[in-house]
Design a protein around this motif. Structure first.
Motif, short mmCIF file in Angstrom:
data_model
loop_
_atom_site.label_atom_id
_atom_site.label_comp_id
_atom_site.label_asym_id
_atom_site.label_seq_id
_atom_site.Cartn_x
_atom_site.Cartn_y
_atom_site.Cartn_z
N ILE A 192 -12.44 3.84 -39.10
CA ILE A 192 -10.99 3.82 -38.86
C ILE A 192 -10.57 5.07 -38.08
O ILE A 192 -9.75 5.00 -37.16
N ALA A 193 -11.14 6.22 -38.44
CA ALA A 193 -10.82 7.46 -37.74
C ALA A 193 -11.18 7.37 -36.26
O ALA A 193 -10.39 7.75 -35.39
N VAL A 194 -12.37 6.85 -35.97
CA VAL A 194 -12.81 6.70 -34.58
C VAL A 194 -11.90 5.72 -33.84
O VAL A 194 -11.52 5.95 -32.68
N ALA A 195 -11.55 4.62 -34.49
CA ALA A 195 -10.69 3.61 -33.86
C ALA A 195 -9.31 4.18 -33.54
O ALA A 195 -8.75 3.92 -32.47
N ILE A 196 -8.75 4.96 -34.45
CA ILE A 196 -7.44 5.57 -34.22
C ILE A 196 -7.49 6.54 -33.05
O ILE A 196 -6.61 6.54 -32.18
N VAL A 197 -8.53 7.37 -33.02
CA VAL A 197 -8.69 8.30 -31.90
C VAL A 197 -8.86 7.53 -30.59
O VAL A 197 -8.27 7.90 -29.56
N ALA A 198 -9.64 6.45 -30.61
CA ALA A 198 -9.86 5.65 -29.40
C ALA A 198 -8.56 5.07 -28.88
O ALA A 198 -8.31 5.05 -27.67
N VAL A 199 -7.72 4.59 -29.78
CA VAL A 199 -6.42 4.03 -29.37
C VAL A 199 -5.55 5.12 -28.77
O VAL A 199 -4.91 4.92 -27.73
N PHE A 200 -5.51 6.27 -29.41
CA PHE A 200 -4.72 7.39 -28.89
C PHE A 200 -5.16 7.78 -27.47
O PHE A 200 -4.34 8.08 -26.60
N LEU A 201 -6.47 7.77 -27.24
CA LEU A 201 -7.00 8.22 -25.95
C LEU A 201 -6.78 7.21 -24.83
O LEU A 201 -6.77 7.58 -23.65
N THR A 202 -6.61 5.95 -25.17
CA THR A 202 -6.53 4.90 -24.14
C THR A 202 -5.16 4.24 -24.00
O THR A 202 -4.91 3.57 -23.00
N ARG A 203 -4.28 4.41 -24.97
CA ARG A 203 -3.04 3.63 -25.00
C ARG A 203 -2.17 3.85 -23.77
O ARG A 203 -1.44 2.93 -23.33
N ASN A 204 -2.21 5.05 -23.17
CA ASN A 204 -1.36 5.32 -22.00
C ASN A 204 -1.95 4.79 -20.69
O ASN A 204 -1.29 4.86 -19.64
N PHE A 205 -3.17 4.23 -20.76
CA PHE A 205 -3.82 3.76 -19.53
C PHE A 205 -3.95 2.23 -19.47
O PHE A 205 -4.18 1.69 -18.40
N VAL A 206 -3.82 1.56 -20.59
CA VAL A 206 -4.08 0.12 -20.61
C VAL A 206 -2.85 -0.72 -20.31
O VAL A 206 -2.96 -1.86 -19.85
N GLY A 207 -1.67 -0.19 -20.56
CA GLY A 207 -0.43 -0.90 -20.26
C GLY A 207 -0.37 -2.27 -20.89
O GLY A 207 -0.67 -2.45 -22.08
N SER A 208 -0.01 -3.28 -20.08
CA SER A 208 0.14 -4.65 -20.60
C SER A 208 -1.21 -5.29 -20.94
O SER A 208 -1.24 -6.36 -21.55
N PHE A 209 -2.32 -4.63 -20.55
CA PHE A 209 -3.64 -5.17 -20.86
C PHE A 209 -4.11 -4.76 -22.27
O PHE A 209 -5.23 -5.04 -22.66
N SER A 210 -3.21 -4.09 -23.02
CA SER A 210 -3.58 -3.62 -24.36
C SER A 210 -4.01 -4.76 -25.26
O SER A 210 -4.91 -4.58 -26.10
N ILE A 211 -3.41 -5.93 -25.10
CA ILE A 211 -3.75 -7.06 -25.97
C ILE A 211 -5.18 -7.55 -25.72
O ILE A 211 -5.77 -8.25 -26.56
N ILE A 212 -5.75 -7.18 -24.59
CA ILE A 212 -7.14 -7.55 -24.27
C ILE A 212 -8.08 -6.38 -24.54
O ILE A 212 -9.12 -6.53 -25.20
#
Length: 350
Positions: A117-137
């Motif tokens: 869970i810790a790794v997944a949360i960090v991964a989301v934080f690191l990528t959320r500003n770059f994926v935009g509308s593709f986040s659902i994929i």
């Protein structure tokens, strides 16, 4: 990255562990409280068998619930919460592939689940500003497949360590029950009064049997001494809440006045010492609970006369902890450096 950096290391782990602890409590409670009462009935009735199955199935939601609650602690949106839950389920070890079928095998390894869970949360934080509308994929694939795969790889090694710790504790407790029951009960009495989760700790290391019984008795002893110590400063309502396990309400008090741990530790140690002669046992899923879950589960491990067993449970979970707490309270209040009634006052408006 800036969003992640605003969380200090301690705050990050506190949010994560609190969420996981809540998931465990919610998932384990139905089976821990309901199952002991209807297991016998379920053997002779399809109706009660259904109720029993429903109660026991609740425990399997732990990885998913932990992922969702942990993501919620960091303000994640629905896609991000679901993605973290995917990683948690895949990497937890709660589901195993056996002979062409996926099989539920329990809650999985809690420590590995927390790390995933810790790794997944960090991964989301690191990528959320770059994926935009593709986040659902991207985010479900990132968390469910990539982070989840890392969890599957680490599970074998982490599970080996966590179960090894529990096995050692359980084995030592069998060899040295007096010493270990005293220490375990004292430790769990103190831990329940901190932000740490006794339920999560007990399950994570697989503490069970006599050691599990000592842990549960220790948690209960904390309830009793805090209930007695808070009665004069707060009245019946707060004291009753403490009796039924509301000691986390006083976390701020414990942090501000560490001397409050002294009577808690003493009562836990004495109660654990007495418990070592009674052979009280608990399973790992219930060891971190105090009363009423503790005695309900302990009853399942007892043999002999039912009436005698109930009396023993009443003694070790209620009568003795209350009497010991009263004695410790009356003695320690004579030492101003160790006791101040104002320490125990709860501001319920906070």
């Amino acid at each position: 990255m800036e969003e992640l950096s605003k969380y200090k290391m301690g705050e990050f782990w506190n949010k994560l562990l609190s969420a996981v602890a809540m998931a465990i409590v919610v998932a384990v409670t139905p089976g821990a409280i309901i199952s002991p009462f209807i297991t016998g009935l379920a053997k002779h009735s399809a109706f009660w068998e259904t109720i029993l199955n429903a109660s026991n199935l609740s425990m399997y939601i732990v990885p998913v619930a932990a992922g969702v609650l942990a993501a919620g602690e960091f303000g994640f949106n629905r896609i991000e919460k679901a993605s973290v839950a995917l990683a948690s389920l895949v990497g937890s070890g709660a589901v195993a592939f056996d002979k062409g079928s996926w099989v539920l095998v329990g809650m999985g390894d809690l420590i590995n689940t927390i790390l995933v869970i810790a790794v997944a949360i960090v991964a989301v934080f690191l990528t959320r500003n770059f994926v935009g509308s593709f986040s659902i994929i991207i985010e479900p694939i990132l968390c469910g497949t990539i982070v989840g795969s890392l969890g599957l790889w680490s599970y074998t090694y982490v599970h080996m360590i966590s179960t090894g710790v529990g096995s050692v504790l359980n084995a030592i407790t069998k060899l040295q029950p007096v010493l270990m029951c005293t220490l375990i009960a004292m430790a769990f009495a103190v831990i329940i009064a901190t932000p740490l989760s006794t339920v999560g700790l007990a399950y994570a290391i697989g503490i069970s049997g006599i050691a599990g019984g000592a842990a549960s008795v220790g948690v209960t002893s904390c309830f009793m001494i805090v209930a007695i110590a808070t009665f004069k400063a707060n009245g019946k309502g707060v004291s009753l809440a403490m009796f039924w396990g509301g000691v986390k309400m006083m976390l701020a008090n414990f942090v501000e006045h560490p001397r409050m741990f002294i009577p808690i530790a003493i009562v836990g140690a004495v109660t654990g010492f007495i418990d070592s002669f009674l052979n009280i046992q608990n399973g790992s899923a219930e060891a971190g609970f105090g009363q009423p879950v503790g005695p309900i589960d302990s009853f399942q491990y007892m043999s002999g006369n039912t009436g005698t067993n109930i009396i023993i449970l009443l003694l070790i979970y209620y009568i003795l902890p209350i009497l010991i707490s009263l004695v410790v309270y009356l003695v320690i209040r004579k030492f101003p450096k160790l006791y101040n009634s104002n320490d125990w006052k709860v501001d319920i408006d906070k």
